[in-house]
Motif scaffolding. Structure first.
Motif, PDB file in Angstrom:
ATOM      1  N   LEU A  25       0.833  -1.204   0.000  1.00  0.00           N
ATOM      2  CA  LEU A  25       0.000   0.000   0.000  1.00  0.00           C
ATOM      3  C   LEU A  25       0.864   1.248   0.000  1.00  0.00           C
ATOM      4  CD1 LEU A  25      -2.196  -1.220   2.974  1.00  0.00           C
ATOM      5  CD2 LEU A  25      -2.853  -1.317   0.574  1.00  0.00           C
ATOM      6  N   ARG A  26       0.233   2.351  -0.331  1.00  0.00           N
ATOM      7  CA  ARG A  26       0.868   3.669  -0.215  1.00  0.00           C
ATOM      8  C   ARG A  26      -0.041   4.555   0.606  1.00  0.00           C
ATOM      9  NH1 ARG A  26       5.324   5.366  -2.718  1.00  0.00           N
ATOM     10  NH2 ARG A  26       6.164   4.075  -4.352  1.00  0.00           N
ATOM     11  N   TRP A  27       0.573   5.388   1.437  1.00  0.00           N
ATOM     12  CA  TRP A  27      -0.213   6.342   2.209  1.00  0.00           C
ATOM     13  C   TRP A  27      -0.791   7.388   1.269  1.00  0.00           C
ATOM     14  CZ3 TRP A  27      -1.560   5.724   7.083  1.00  0.00           C
ATOM     15  CH2 TRP A  27      -0.807   4.872   7.877  1.00  0.00           C
ATOM     16  N   PRO A  28      -2.045   7.780   1.480  1.00  0.00           N
ATOM     17  CA  PRO A  28      -2.578   8.885   0.691  1.00  0.00           C
ATOM     18  C   PRO A  28      -1.869  10.186   1.078  1.00  0.00           C
ATOM     19  CG  PRO A  28      -4.216   8.085   2.288  1.00  0.00           C
ATOM     20  CD  PRO A  28      -3.000   7.213   2.402  1.00  0.00           C
ATOM     21  N   ASP A  29      -1.841  11.126   0.154  1.00  0.00           N
ATOM     22  CA  ASP A  29      -1.153  12.397   0.407  1.00  0.00           C
ATOM     23  C   ASP A  29      -1.702  13.137   1.616  1.00  0.00           C
ATOM     24  OD1 ASP A  29       0.603  12.043  -1.680  1.00  0.00           O
ATOM     25  OD2 ASP A  29      -0.680  13.096  -3.125  1.00  0.00           O
ATOM     26  N   ASP A  30      -2.997  12.958   1.884  1.00  0.00           N
ATOM     27  CA  ASP A  30      -3.586  13.673   3.016  1.00  0.00           C
ATOM     28  C   ASP A  30      -3.285  12.992   4.354  1.00  0.00           C
ATOM     29  OD1 ASP A  30      -5.209  11.434   2.924  1.00  0.00           O
ATOM     30  OD2 ASP A  30      -7.018  12.531   2.363  1.00  0.00           O
ATOM     31  N   GLY A  31      -2.611  11.841   4.323  1.00  0.00           N
ATOM     32  CA  GLY A  31      -2.236  11.154   5.551  1.00  0.00           C
ATOM     33  C   GLY A  31      -3.377  10.462   6.264  1.00  0.00           C
ATOM     34  N   GLU A  32      -4.516  10.315   5.585  1.00  0.00           N
ATOM     35  CA  GLU A  32      -5.661   9.641   6.201  1.00  0.00           C
ATOM     36  C   GLU A  32      -5.318   8.185   6.513  1.00  0.00           C
ATOM     37  OE1 GLU A  32      -8.907  10.640   7.104  1.00  0.00           O
ATOM     38  OE2 GLU A  32      -7.871  12.556   6.974  1.00  0.00           O
ATOM     39  N   PRO A  33      -5.964   7.600   7.533  1.00  0.00           N
ATOM     40  CA  PRO A  33      -5.690   6.202   7.877  1.00  0.00           C
ATOM     41  C   PRO A  33      -5.987   5.253   6.719  1.00  0.00           C
ATOM     42  CG  PRO A  33      -6.953   7.269   9.618  1.00  0.00           C
ATOM     43  CD  PRO A  33      -6.914   8.231   8.459  1.00  0.00           C
ATOM     44  N   LEU A  34      -5.265   4.150   6.711  1.00  0.00           N
ATOM     45  CA  LEU A  34      -5.472   3.093   5.726  1.00  0.00           C
ATOM     46  C   LEU A  34      -6.391   2.034   6.315  1.00  0.00           C
ATOM     47  CD1 LEU A  34      -1.765   2.540   4.618  1.00  0.00           C
ATOM     48  CD2 LEU A  34      -3.543   3.728   3.335  1.00  0.00           C
ATOM     49  N   LEU A  36      -7.306  -1.702   6.627  1.00  0.00           N
ATOM     50  CA  LEU A  36      -6.690  -3.004   6.397  1.00  0.00           C
ATOM     51  C   LEU A  36      -6.970  -3.952   7.552  1.00  0.00           C
ATOM     52  CD1 LEU A  36      -3.737  -3.335   8.156  1.00  0.00           C
ATOM     53  CD2 LEU A  36      -3.300  -1.395   6.699  1.00  0.00           C
ATOM     54  N   ALA A  37      -6.985  -5.224   7.248  1.00  0.00           N
ATOM     55  CA  ALA A  37      -7.068  -6.297   8.236  1.00  0.00           C
ATOM     56  C   ALA A  37      -8.139  -6.072   9.293  1.00  0.00           C
ATOM     57  CB  ALA A  37      -5.703  -6.495   8.892  1.00  0.00           C
ATOM     58  N   GLY A  38      -9.325  -5.622   8.882  1.00  0.00           N
ATOM     59  CA  GLY A  38     -10.412  -5.449   9.836  1.00  0.00           C
ATOM     60  C   GLY A  38     -10.231  -4.271  10.756  1.00  0.00           C
ATOM     61  N   GLY A  39      -9.391  -3.333  10.352  1.00  0.00           N
ATOM     62  CA  GLY A  39      -9.148  -2.170  11.197  1.00  0.00           C
ATOM     63  C   GLY A  39      -8.581  -1.015  10.396  1.00  0.00           C
ATOM     64  N   ARG A  40      -8.075  -0.038  11.103  1.00  0.00           N
ATOM     65  CA  ARG A  40      -7.506   1.169  10.495  1.00  0.00           C
ATOM     66  C   ARG A  40      -6.077   1.355  10.977  1.00  0.00           C
ATOM     67  NH1 ARG A  40     -11.011   2.038   6.843  1.00  0.00           N
ATOM     68  NH2 ARG A  40     -13.129   2.122   7.537  1.00  0.00           N
ATOM     69  N   LEU A  41      -5.184   1.683  10.041  1.00  0.00           N
ATOM     70  CA  LEU A  41      -3.794   1.975  10.346  1.00  0.00           C
ATOM     71  C   LEU A  41      -3.603   3.474  10.165  1.00  0.00           C
ATOM     72  CD1 LEU A  41      -0.934   0.901  10.963  1.00  0.00           C
ATOM     73  CD2 LEU A  41      -0.618   0.663   8.491  1.00  0.00           C
ATOM     74  N   ALA A  42      -3.188   4.143  11.230  1.00  0.00           N
ATOM     75  CA  ALA A  42      -3.052   5.603  11.192  1.00  0.00           C
ATOM     76  C   ALA A  42      -1.660   6.023  11.637  1.00  0.00           C
ATOM     77  CB  ALA A  42      -4.097   6.243  12.107  1.00  0.00           C
ATOM     78  N   MET A  43      -1.215   7.164  11.120  1.00  0.00           N
ATOM     79  CA  MET A  43       0.009   7.806  11.590  1.00  0.00           C
ATOM     80  C   MET A  43      -0.378   8.721  12.749  1.00  0.00           C
ATOM     81  SD  MET A  43       2.185   9.121   8.348  1.00  0.00           S
ATOM     82  CE  MET A  43       1.922   8.394   6.760  1.00  0.00           C
ATOM     83  N   ALA A  52       7.522  11.090   8.764  1.00  0.00           N
ATOM     84  CA  ALA A  52       6.236  10.932   8.077  1.00  0.00           C
ATOM     85  C   ALA A  52       6.414  11.095   6.568  1.00  0.00           C
ATOM     86  CB  ALA A  52       5.220  11.938   8.612  1.00  0.00           C
ATOM     87  N   ASP A  53       7.224  12.063   6.132  1.00  0.00           N
ATOM     88  CA  ASP A  53       7.443  12.273   4.698  1.00  0.00           C
ATOM     89  C   ASP A  53       8.114  11.056   4.071  1.00  0.00           C
ATOM     90  OD1 ASP A  53       6.301  14.791   4.818  1.00  0.00           O
ATOM     91  OD2 ASP A  53       8.224  15.810   5.105  1.00  0.00           O
ATOM     92  N   TRP A  54       9.093  10.505   4.745  1.00  0.00           N
ATOM     93  CA  TRP A  54       9.788   9.310   4.257  1.00  0.00           C
ATOM     94  C   TRP A  54       8.804   8.154   4.125  1.00  0.00           C
ATOM     95  CZ3 TRP A  54      10.514   4.606   6.792  1.00  0.00           C
ATOM     96  CH2 TRP A  54      11.413   3.720   6.189  1.00  0.00           C
ATOM     97  N   GLY A 121      18.635   3.450  12.334  1.00  0.00           N
ATOM     98  CA  GLY A 121      18.527   3.221  10.906  1.00  0.00           C
ATOM     99  C   GLY A 121      17.267   3.736  10.248  1.00  0.00           C
ATOM    100  N   TRP A 122      16.268   4.148  11.008  1.00  0.00           N
ATOM    101  CA  TRP A 122      15.048   4.701  10.398  1.00  0.00           C
ATOM    102  C   TRP A 122      15.191   6.208  10.297  1.00  0.00           C
ATOM    103  CZ3 TRP A 122      12.321   1.029   8.338  1.00  0.00           C
ATOM    104  CH2 TRP A 122      12.260  -0.228   8.935  1.00  0.00           C
ATOM    105  N   PRO A 123      14.788   6.802   9.163  1.00  0.00           N
ATOM    106  CA  PRO A 123      14.868   8.265   9.028  1.00  0.00           C
ATOM    107  C   PRO A 123      13.974   8.950  10.066  1.00  0.00           C
ATOM    108  CG  PRO A 123      14.465   7.225   6.906  1.00  0.00           C
ATOM    109  CD  PRO A 123      14.311   6.171   7.940  1.00  0.00           C
ATOM    110  N   ARG A 124      14.496  10.014  10.675  1.00  0.00           N
ATOM    111  CA  ARG A 124      13.750  10.708  11.713  1.00  0.00           C
ATOM    112  C   ARG A 124      13.722  12.225  11.487  1.00  0.00           C
ATOM    113  NH1 ARG A 124      14.146   6.004  13.819  1.00  0.00           N
ATOM    114  NH2 ARG A 124      13.935   5.193  15.844  1.00  0.00           N
ATOM    115  N   GLU A 125      13.954  12.664  10.262  1.00  0.00           N
ATOM    116  CA  GLU A 125      13.941  14.106  10.009  1.00  0.00           C
ATOM    117  C   GLU A 125      12.512  14.606   9.782  1.00  0.00           C
ATOM    118  OE1 GLU A 125      14.261  11.839   6.387  1.00  0.00           O
ATOM    119  OE2 GLU A 125      15.783  12.001   7.928  1.00  0.00           O
TER     120      GLU A 125
END
Length: 156
Positions: A25-34, A36-43, A52-54, A121-125
């Motif tokens: 999957l790809r996150w929508p530009d507006d950052g809305e939750p995805l 999936l799997a009987g639920g919602r994945l949110a930032m 978040a941009d990365w 190792g994960w981007p944090r900028e």
């Protein structure tokens, strides 16, 4: 009938969540939750999270976690196998493959209900986020470990 820690649990077959289907999957530009799997994945904002941009710029792979995979849930702690984390948290074996795992660039980023990998190792900028997954159905047995559909603080 399912057994967990010397207890027997009676559940209807449809009440036992299926393993998470693999999806890219790809996150929508507006950052809305995805959805999936009987639920919602949110930032959600988290100063110790990942960029978040990365994250929005990359495809994310969602699927069932493997017990031998490792996750560092504290930046100052060791990486631990998911099997060990689940045992300590008391998550029944029949629910583990139904908890979504998120991989980015082939690496395990997060697993419900433990949160994101706090290792290096994960981007944090820029704006940093963690991931939160919640079941849509309050009766979903995964609710006890993920904070539920109506609230809670469990992060993915």
């Amino acid at each position: 009938l399912l057994r967990h820690r010397d207890r027997v649990v009676a559940l209807r077959r449809e009440a036992v969540p299926a393993p998470v289907d693999a999806a890219t999957l790809r996150w929508p530009d507006d950052g809305e939750p995805l959805a999936l799997a009987g639920g919602r994945l949110a930032m959600v904002a988290d100063p110790a999270g990942v960029s978040a941009d990365w994250l929005r710029a990359r495809p994310i792979e969602v699927g069932a976690p493997g017990g031998a995979e490792r996750l560092r849930i504290r930046a100052d702690g060791p990486s631990r196998t998911l099997k060990n984390l689940w045992q300590e948290a008391g998550v029944p074996t029949w629910l583990r493959r139904a908890m979504p795992a998120v991989r980015v660039d082939g690496r395990l980023l997060a697993v419900a209900p433990f949160g994101i990998d706090r290792g290096g190792g994960w981007p944090r900028e820029g704006r940093t986020v963690a991931l939160r997954w919640r079941p849509d159905d309050p009766a979903d047995p995964r609710t006890a470990w993920t904070g539920g559909a109506a609230g809670g603080t469990a992060m993915l």
